[in-house]
Design a protein around this motif. Structure first.
Motif, PDB file in Angstrom:
ATOM      1  N   PRO A  24      50.143  41.855  44.353  1.00  0.00           N
ATOM      2  CA  PRO A  24      49.737  41.523  45.727  1.00  0.00           C
ATOM      3  C   PRO A  24      48.404  40.786  45.774  1.00  0.00           C
ATOM      4  N   CYS A  25      48.344  39.599  45.197  1.00  0.00           N
ATOM      5  CA  CYS A  25      47.100  38.836  45.110  1.00  0.00           C
ATOM      6  C   CYS A  25      46.887  37.982  46.355  1.00  0.00           C
ATOM      7  N   GLN A  26      45.720  38.097  46.954  1.00  0.00           N
ATOM      8  CA  GLN A  26      45.330  37.280  48.098  1.00  0.00           C
ATOM      9  C   GLN A  26      44.347  36.202  47.629  1.00  0.00           C
ATOM     10  N   VAL A  27      44.227  35.135  48.407  1.00  0.00           N
ATOM     11  CA  VAL A  27      43.275  34.075  48.064  1.00  0.00           C
ATOM     12  C   VAL A  27      41.859  34.646  47.945  1.00  0.00           C
ATOM     13  N   LYS A  28      41.498  35.549  48.855  1.00  0.00           N
ATOM     14  CA  LYS A  28      40.148  36.108  48.834  1.00  0.00           C
ATOM     15  C   LYS A  28      39.891  36.884  47.541  1.00  0.00           C
ATOM     16  N   ASP A  29      40.952  37.404  46.904  1.00  0.00           N
ATOM     17  CA  ASP A  29      40.772  38.133  45.650  1.00  0.00           C
ATOM     18  C   ASP A  29      40.276  37.203  44.541  1.00  0.00           C
ATOM     19  N   ILE A  30      40.762  35.968  44.541  1.00  0.00           N
ATOM     20  CA  ILE A  30      40.326  35.005  43.523  1.00  0.00           C
ATOM     21  C   ILE A  30      38.864  34.625  43.754  1.00  0.00           C
ATOM     22  N   PHE A  31      38.443  34.577  45.016  1.00  0.00           N
ATOM     23  CA  PHE A  31      37.040  34.302  45.313  1.00  0.00           C
ATOM     24  C   PHE A  31      36.150  35.486  44.921  1.00  0.00           C
ATOM     25  N   THR A  32      36.690  36.694  45.026  1.00  0.00           N
ATOM     26  CA  THR A  32      35.907  37.901  44.729  1.00  0.00           C
ATOM     27  C   THR A  32      35.900  38.219  43.241  1.00  0.00           C
ATOM     28  N   TYR A  33      37.090  38.144  42.614  1.00  0.00           N
ATOM     29  CA  TYR A  33      37.237  38.477  41.190  1.00  0.00           C
ATOM     30  C   TYR A  33      37.512  37.182  40.431  1.00  0.00           C
ATOM     31  N   LYS A  34      36.424  36.520  39.984  1.00  0.00           N
ATOM     32  CA  LYS A  34      36.517  35.112  39.582  1.00  0.00           C
ATOM     33  C   LYS A  34      36.898  34.902  38.127  1.00  0.00           C
ATOM     34  N   THR A  35      37.182  35.998  37.403  1.00  0.00           N
ATOM     35  CA  THR A  35      37.640  35.859  36.030  1.00  0.00           C
ATOM     36  C   THR A  35      38.991  36.546  35.885  1.00  0.00           C
ATOM     37  N   ILE A  36      39.746  36.146  34.861  1.00  0.00           N
ATOM     38  CA  ILE A  36      41.066  36.750  34.632  1.00  0.00           C
ATOM     39  C   ILE A  36      40.927  38.252  34.394  1.00  0.00           C
ATOM     40  N   ASP A  37      39.901  38.651  33.659  1.00  0.00           N
ATOM     41  CA  ASP A  37      39.721  40.066  33.335  1.00  0.00           C
ATOM     42  C   ASP A  37      39.491  40.896  34.602  1.00  0.00           C
ATOM     43  N   ARG A  38      38.580  40.441  35.450  1.00  0.00           N
ATOM     44  CA  ARG A  38      38.267  41.200  36.669  1.00  0.00           C
ATOM     45  C   ARG A  38      39.439  41.196  37.642  1.00  0.00           C
ATOM     46  N   LEU A  39      40.109  40.039  37.765  1.00  0.00           N
ATOM     47  CA  LEU A  39      41.253  39.960  38.678  1.00  0.00           C
ATOM     48  C   LEU A  39      42.393  40.840  38.179  1.00  0.00           C
ATOM     49  N   SER A  40      42.615  40.845  36.883  1.00  0.00           N
ATOM     50  CA  SER A  40      43.672  41.668  36.296  1.00  0.00           C
ATOM     51  C   SER A  40      43.421  43.152  36.553  1.00  0.00           C
ATOM     52  N   SER A  41      42.175  43.577  36.353  1.00  0.00           N
ATOM     53  CA  SER A  41      41.839  44.985  36.580  1.00  0.00           C
ATOM     54  C   SER A  41      42.058  45.376  38.035  1.00  0.00           C
ATOM     55  N   TYR A  42      41.658  44.478  38.947  1.00  0.00           N
ATOM     56  CA  TYR A  42      41.814  44.771  40.375  1.00  0.00           C
ATOM     57  C   TYR A  42      43.277  44.851  40.772  1.00  0.00           C
ATOM     58  N   LEU A  43      44.079  43.874  40.321  1.00  0.00           N
ATOM     59  CA  LEU A  43      45.482  43.825  40.737  1.00  0.00           C
ATOM     60  C   LEU A  43      46.317  44.912  40.069  1.00  0.00           C
ATOM     61  N   SER A  44      45.819  45.476  38.986  1.00  0.00           N
ATOM     62  CA  SER A  44      46.545  46.552  38.302  1.00  0.00           C
ATOM     63  C   SER A  44      46.246  47.924  38.899  1.00  0.00           C
ATOM     64  N   SER A  45      45.335  47.968  39.864  1.00  0.00           N
ATOM     65  CA  SER A  45      44.968  49.242  40.484  1.00  0.00           C
ATOM     66  C   SER A  45      46.165  49.862  41.190  1.00  0.00           C
ATOM     67  N   GLU A  46      46.394  51.136  40.941  1.00  0.00           N
ATOM     68  CA  GLU A  46      47.540  51.827  41.545  1.00  0.00           C
ATOM     69  C   GLU A  46      47.342  52.045  43.034  1.00  0.00           C
ATOM     70  N   THR A  47      46.096  51.977  43.507  1.00  0.00           N
ATOM     71  CA  THR A  47      45.819  52.226  44.927  1.00  0.00           C
ATOM     72  C   THR A  47      45.942  50.958  45.770  1.00  0.00           C
TER      73      THR A  47
END
Length: 401
Positions: A24-47
């Motif tokens: 469930p990736c939003q455009v704002k997520d790419i602006f907030t989590y600007k690296t693959i590592d950080r975005l991956s960790s965020y999108l993998s969150s069970e919550t």
């Protein structure tokens, strides 16, 4: 993401493709989590759970008009667009040789999937309405062997293919197939009336054509154009304090209409950068002041305008893609339509180029919701400014292709 040349249009494409993989990736997520590592960790969150509003199936019935569409209808009503039905955009895709029967089936699926392609309009006086139709007569895909015609004759053919657009009766789009290029290559030509398409939509359509021709399925629909219109209709009520911001942006900006005396005829100029220069502009030049490409291009525009009117304050009309994250349940990253936002921007030149870049960058960052609200206020009856107050100089960054 941005230091390797990312921009807001590419972030729309990236988030859309990530969602198609089930995240469930939003455009704002790419602006907030600007690296693959950080975005991956965020999108993998069970919550992480996001519920998206969507309309599936073949849509029918009336939908409102976005402010940019109402700007167009007002221009037409005032006689400023004498050939309003011809006000279209077109693009060409380089493809291998294709089977035209298969391509015909692809077009049918595209029209079923992207409901805006089945929209027609009714005009009564100055009142315009748009409607989804459950079915339309799809224009024939026309084919041409380019070796049988000169370049000028081909231009005439392509112009003819897009010359019968009719807002009330249709069609509002046309697909063509050109063959006979070197190495067995061909071209898909696609023209659509601007009222139903924008530059982000080109990318969506080209990718969907490729996906369907390969025999693959398109993802589930996101939010419809109608749902986005409904969100924008409450914008003024939801953001009342923003009105004064736009009023201030229009104060004391130069009158550029005198520039028209420079040339009696419409003219255009094209500048091309080398691959090395382009890479430097998109990927290296941003590091010094943490800029995006627009920040630098708009600073350059401000200096160019100063050469003409000798003032440090410039006011331009900026066009943005308009697909901003202002509602958590709206996902319009894969929705075709005309979402463009037009809004005023003040460009202030300081004592040095460094100071100017910083000032203009910060001014751009402070624009509320990247300008999508101006049109709503410009058309509101309680507002003392409108689209007619926008500067005659406009800027539109179409991104990377």
């Amino acid at each position: 993401f941005f230091r390797i040349g990312g921009d807001s249009i590419l972030s729309i494409q990236a988030s859309s493709r990530i969602r198609q993989l089930g995240y469930p990736c939003q455009v704002k997520d790419i602006f907030t989590y600007k690296t693959i590592d950080r975005l991956s960790s965020y999108l993998s969150s069970e919550t992480l759970k996001i519920s998206i509003d969507s309309e599936q199936g073949l849509l029918e019935g009336e939908l409102g008009l976005l402010p940019i569409q109402r700007w167009f209808t007002n221009q037409s009503d005032q006689g400023l667009l004498p050939k309003a039905g011809h006000w279209n955009q077109s693009f060409m895709m380089t493809v291998p040789s294709l089977d035209t029967d298969t391509l015909k089936g692809v077009l049918q699926k595209i029209v079923d999937y992207h409901d805006i392609l089945r929209v027609q309009y009714q005009q009564k006086g100055t009142l315009w309405k748009q409607y989804y139709k459950d079915t339309i007569e799809i224009p024939e895909i026309k084919s041409v062997d380019i070796n049988q015609y000169s370049d000028s004759e081909l231009q005439d053919i392509l112009t003819e293919w897009q010359s019968d657009f009719d807002l009330e009766q249709g069609p509002l789009f046309r697909m063509g197939y050109l063959y006979g290029y070197d190495e067995g290559k061909a071209r898909i030509f696609f023209a659509l009336h601007h009222i139903i398409v924008d530059a982000v939509s080109w990318r969506i359509l080209s990718q969907d054509i490729k996906t369907l021709y390969k025999g693959e399925s398109l993802p589930e629909k996101g939010s419809s154009y109608r749902q986005w219109v409904d969100v924008m209709e409450s914008y003024v009520t939801d953001n009342p304090k923003e009105s004064s911001y736009w009023s201030e942006q229009l104060l004391n900006i130069p009158d550029y209409f005198d520039f028209k005396s420079i040339t009696a005829e419409p003219s255009s100029a094209t500048l091309s950068l080398s691959k090395t220069e382009t890479s430097f502009l998109l990927q290296e030049s941003s590091k010094t002041y943490h800029t995006e490409v627009n920040d630098l291009l708009l600073t350059a525009l401000a200096y160019a305008l100063k050469e003409l009117n000798k003032t440090n304050l410039q006011g331009i009309t900026l066009e943005g893609h308009g697909r901003e994250d202002i509602h958590p349940s709206i996902d319009h990253s894969h929705t075709v339509g005309w979402f463009t936002a037009m809004f005023p921007v003040r460009l202030v030149i300081e004592d040095t180029i460094e100071q100017s870049i910083r000032e203009i960058k910060e001014n751009l960052r402070n624009i509320p919701n990247k300008g999508i609200g101006f049109g709503a206020f410009a058309l509101d009856a309680d507002t003392n400014y409108g689209y007619q107050d926008l500067a005659a100089v406009s800027f539109n960054y179409l991104g990377q292709f």
